[in-house]
Motif scaffolding. Structure first.
Motif, PDB file in Angstrom:
ATOM      1  N   VAL A  36      64.064  58.901  31.803  1.00  7.84           N
ATOM      2  CA  VAL A  36      64.865  57.931  31.058  1.00  7.84           C
ATOM      3  C   VAL A  36      63.922  57.131  30.158  1.00  7.84           C
ATOM      4  O   VAL A  36      63.006  56.473  30.649  1.00  7.84           O
ATOM      5  CB  VAL A  36      65.621  56.977  32.008  1.00  7.84           C
ATOM      6  CG1 VAL A  36      66.499  56.026  31.208  1.00  7.84           C
ATOM      7  CG2 VAL A  36      66.448  57.768  33.010  1.00  7.84           C
ATOM      8  N   ALA A  37      64.143  57.227  28.846  1.00 11.33           N
ATOM      9  CA  ALA A  37      63.313  56.508  27.877  1.00 11.33           C
ATOM     10  C   ALA A  37      64.151  55.442  27.194  1.00 11.33           C
ATOM     11  O   ALA A  37      65.229  55.732  26.670  1.00 11.33           O
ATOM     12  CB  ALA A  37      62.744  57.475  26.849  1.00 11.33           C
ATOM     13  N   ASN A  38      63.646  54.218  27.220  1.00 11.53           N
ATOM     14  CA  ASN A  38      64.289  53.084  26.563  1.00 11.53           C
ATOM     15  C   ASN A  38      63.296  52.560  25.527  1.00 11.53           C
ATOM     16  O   ASN A  38      62.439  51.743  25.837  1.00 11.53           O
ATOM     17  CB  ASN A  38      64.644  52.000  27.585  1.00 11.53           C
ATOM     18  CG  ASN A  38      65.409  50.855  26.976  1.00 11.53           C
ATOM     19  OD1 ASN A  38      65.777  50.887  25.820  1.00 11.53           O
ATOM     20  ND2 ASN A  38      65.647  49.824  27.773  1.00 11.53           N
ATOM     21  N   GLN A  43      67.182  46.687  24.387  1.00  6.90           N
ATOM     22  CA  GLN A  43      67.410  45.735  25.469  1.00  6.90           C
ATOM     23  C   GLN A  43      67.133  46.423  26.794  1.00  6.90           C
ATOM     24  O   GLN A  43      67.107  47.645  26.868  1.00  6.90           O
ATOM     25  CB  GLN A  43      68.878  45.272  25.459  1.00  6.90           C
ATOM     26  CG  GLN A  43      69.310  44.585  24.199  1.00  6.90           C
ATOM     27  CD  GLN A  43      68.665  43.220  24.058  1.00  6.90           C
ATOM     28  OE1 GLN A  43      68.513  42.491  25.031  1.00  6.90           O
ATOM     29  NE2 GLN A  43      68.256  42.873  22.852  1.00  6.90           N
ATOM     30  N   ILE A  44      66.969  45.645  27.860  1.00  8.21           N
ATOM     31  CA  ILE A  44      66.915  46.243  29.194  1.00  8.21           C
ATOM     32  C   ILE A  44      68.247  46.935  29.435  1.00  8.21           C
ATOM     33  O   ILE A  44      69.312  46.384  29.144  1.00  8.21           O
ATOM     34  CB  ILE A  44      66.671  45.174  30.273  1.00  8.21           C
ATOM     35  CG1 ILE A  44      65.290  44.540  30.097  1.00  8.21           C
ATOM     36  CG2 ILE A  44      66.817  45.773  31.668  1.00  8.21           C
ATOM     37  CD1 ILE A  44      65.036  43.378  31.034  1.00  8.21           C
ATOM     38  N   VAL A  45      68.188  48.168  29.945  1.00 10.97           N
ATOM     39  CA  VAL A  45      69.393  48.927  30.251  1.00 10.97           C
ATOM     40  C   VAL A  45      69.430  49.174  31.753  1.00 10.97           C
ATOM     41  O   VAL A  45      68.430  49.556  32.353  1.00 10.97           O
ATOM     42  CB  VAL A  45      69.423  50.274  29.499  1.00 10.97           C
ATOM     43  CG1 VAL A  45      70.651  51.073  29.870  1.00 10.97           C
ATOM     44  CG2 VAL A  45      69.391  50.033  27.996  1.00 10.97           C
ATOM     45  N   PHE A  46      70.577  48.923  32.348  1.00  8.28           N
ATOM     46  CA  PHE A  46      70.791  49.150  33.768  1.00  8.28           C
ATOM     47  C   PHE A  46      71.541  50.470  33.909  1.00  8.28           C
ATOM     48  O   PHE A  46      72.571  50.656  33.261  1.00  8.28           O
ATOM     49  CB  PHE A  46      71.586  47.992  34.376  1.00  8.28           C
ATOM     50  CG  PHE A  46      70.888  46.664  34.195  1.00  8.28           C
ATOM     51  CD1 PHE A  46      69.998  46.201  35.151  1.00  8.28           C
ATOM     52  CD2 PHE A  46      71.095  45.905  33.057  1.00  8.28           C
ATOM     53  CE1 PHE A  46      69.332  44.987  34.971  1.00  8.28           C
ATOM     54  CE2 PHE A  46      70.441  44.692  32.873  1.00  8.28           C
ATOM     55  CZ  PHE A  46      69.556  44.236  33.827  1.00  8.28           C
ATOM     56  N   LEU A  64      63.262  49.053  31.655  1.00 11.07           N
ATOM     57  CA  LEU A  64      62.746  48.023  30.763  1.00 11.07           C
ATOM     58  C   LEU A  64      62.557  48.536  29.344  1.00 11.07           C
ATOM     59  O   LEU A  64      62.361  49.736  29.120  1.00 11.07           O
ATOM     60  CB  LEU A  64      61.433  47.477  31.301  1.00 11.07           C
ATOM     61  CG  LEU A  64      61.493  46.900  32.722  1.00 11.07           C
ATOM     62  CD1 LEU A  64      60.113  46.446  33.163  1.00 11.07           C
ATOM     63  CD2 LEU A  64      62.506  45.780  32.814  1.00 11.07           C
ATOM     64  N   VAL A  65      62.581  47.623  28.396  1.00  9.60           N
ATOM     65  CA  VAL A  65      62.369  47.950  26.987  1.00  9.60           C
ATOM     66  C   VAL A  65      60.969  48.539  26.814  1.00  9.60           C
ATOM     67  O   VAL A  65      59.992  48.014  27.347  1.00  9.60           O
ATOM     68  CB  VAL A  65      62.525  46.692  26.112  1.00  9.60           C
ATOM     69  CG1 VAL A  65      62.220  47.007  24.656  1.00  9.60           C
ATOM     70  CG2 VAL A  65      63.917  46.116  26.256  1.00  9.60           C
ATOM     71  N   GLY A  66      60.881  49.643  26.092  1.00 11.43           N
ATOM     72  CA  GLY A  66      59.597  50.284  25.830  1.00 11.43           C
ATOM     73  C   GLY A  66      59.062  51.098  26.991  1.00 11.43           C
ATOM     74  O   GLY A  66      57.903  51.497  26.978  1.00 11.43           O
ATOM     75  N   SER A  67      59.897  51.357  27.992  1.00  8.66           N
ATOM     76  CA  SER A  67      59.398  52.098  29.150  1.00  8.66           C
ATOM     77  C   SER A  67      60.064  53.459  29.294  1.00  8.66           C
ATOM     78  O   SER A  67      61.099  53.739  28.696  1.00  8.66           O
ATOM     79  CB  SER A  67      59.609  51.289  30.436  1.00  8.66           C
ATOM     80  OG  SER A  67      60.977  51.254  30.768  1.00  8.66           O
ATOM     81  N   THR A  68      59.423  54.289  30.094  1.00  9.56           N
ATOM     82  CA  THR A  68      59.955  55.596  30.464  1.00  9.56           C
ATOM     83  C   THR A  68      59.861  55.701  31.978  1.00  9.56           C
ATOM     84  O   THR A  68      58.780  55.512  32.547  1.00  9.56           O
ATOM     85  CB  THR A  68      59.132  56.726  29.817  1.00  9.56           C
ATOM     86  OG1 THR A  68      59.199  56.582  28.399  1.00  9.56           O
ATOM     87  CG2 THR A  68      59.665  58.083  30.201  1.00  9.56           C
ATOM     88  N   ALA A  89      71.481  49.079  23.028  1.00 10.16           N
ATOM     89  CA  ALA A  89      70.260  49.866  23.160  1.00 10.16           C
ATOM     90  C   ALA A  89      70.636  51.335  23.174  1.00 10.16           C
ATOM     91  O   ALA A  89      71.701  51.708  23.651  1.00 10.16           O
ATOM     92  CB  ALA A  89      69.515  49.509  24.441  1.00 10.16           C
ATOM     93  N   THR A  90      69.753  52.169  22.642  1.00  7.20           N
ATOM     94  CA  THR A  90      69.907  53.615  22.711  1.00  7.20           C
ATOM     95  C   THR A  90      68.914  54.129  23.741  1.00  7.20           C
ATOM     96  O   THR A  90      67.722  53.829  23.668  1.00  7.20           O
ATOM     97  CB  THR A  90      69.633  54.272  21.346  1.00  7.20           C
ATOM     98  OG1 THR A  90      70.573  53.737  20.400  1.00  7.20           O
ATOM     99  CG2 THR A  90      69.781  55.770  21.413  1.00  7.20           C
ATOM    100  N   VAL A  91      69.431  54.872  24.719  1.00  2.00           N
ATOM    101  CA  VAL A  91      68.609  55.372  25.818  1.00  2.00           C
ATOM    102  C   VAL A  91      68.668  56.891  25.812  1.00  2.00           C
ATOM    103  O   VAL A  91      69.719  57.476  25.544  1.00  2.00           O
ATOM    104  CB  VAL A  91      69.122  54.830  27.169  1.00  2.00           C
ATOM    105  CG1 VAL A  91      68.184  55.197  28.300  1.00  2.00           C
ATOM    106  CG2 VAL A  91      69.298  53.326  27.100  1.00  2.00           C
TER     107      VAL A  91
END
Length: 99
Positions: A36-38, A43-46, A64-68, A89-91
């Motif tokens: 999962v890449a954000n 934004q933080i995605v749940f 979290l934003v900017g995380s994988t 946000a696009t995930v």
């Protein structure tokens, strides 16, 4: 302890998350893991994995934003849902195997 295998990616699906829960079908041909890449700028995605009726809440697993992050997802899980607490946000969800 066995060595960790590098992540071998397969198909990717995209989810547009907002303050209202949304879901997308996971790729039908996949391994045991979903990456999962954000990307930065969102934004933080749940997220929550489940069947075709799954819904997400802001109490589910945060990405979290900017995380994988890599999740192990059982075969019966066919969909993923996502939600943000604010904005959009696009995930990206990439099926595969490994870490």
């Amino acid at each position: 302890m066995p060595a960790l295998a590098p992540f071998t990616p397969g198909a990717t699906v995209t989810l547009s998350a907002s303050g209202t829960t949304a879901r997308v079908a996971l790729p039908s041909k996949r391994g045991d893991q979903i990456r999962v890449a954000n990307p930065a700028g969102g934004q933080i995605v749940f997220v929550k994995f489940g069947d075709a009726t799954v819904t997400a809440a802001v109490t589910d697993a945060p990405v979290l934003v900017g995380s994988t992050d890599i999740f192990t997802v059982p075969p019966g899980m066919t969909h993923v849902a996502g939600i943000t607490s604010t904005s959009t946000a696009t995930v990206y969800f990439t099926a595969g195997d490994g870490q």
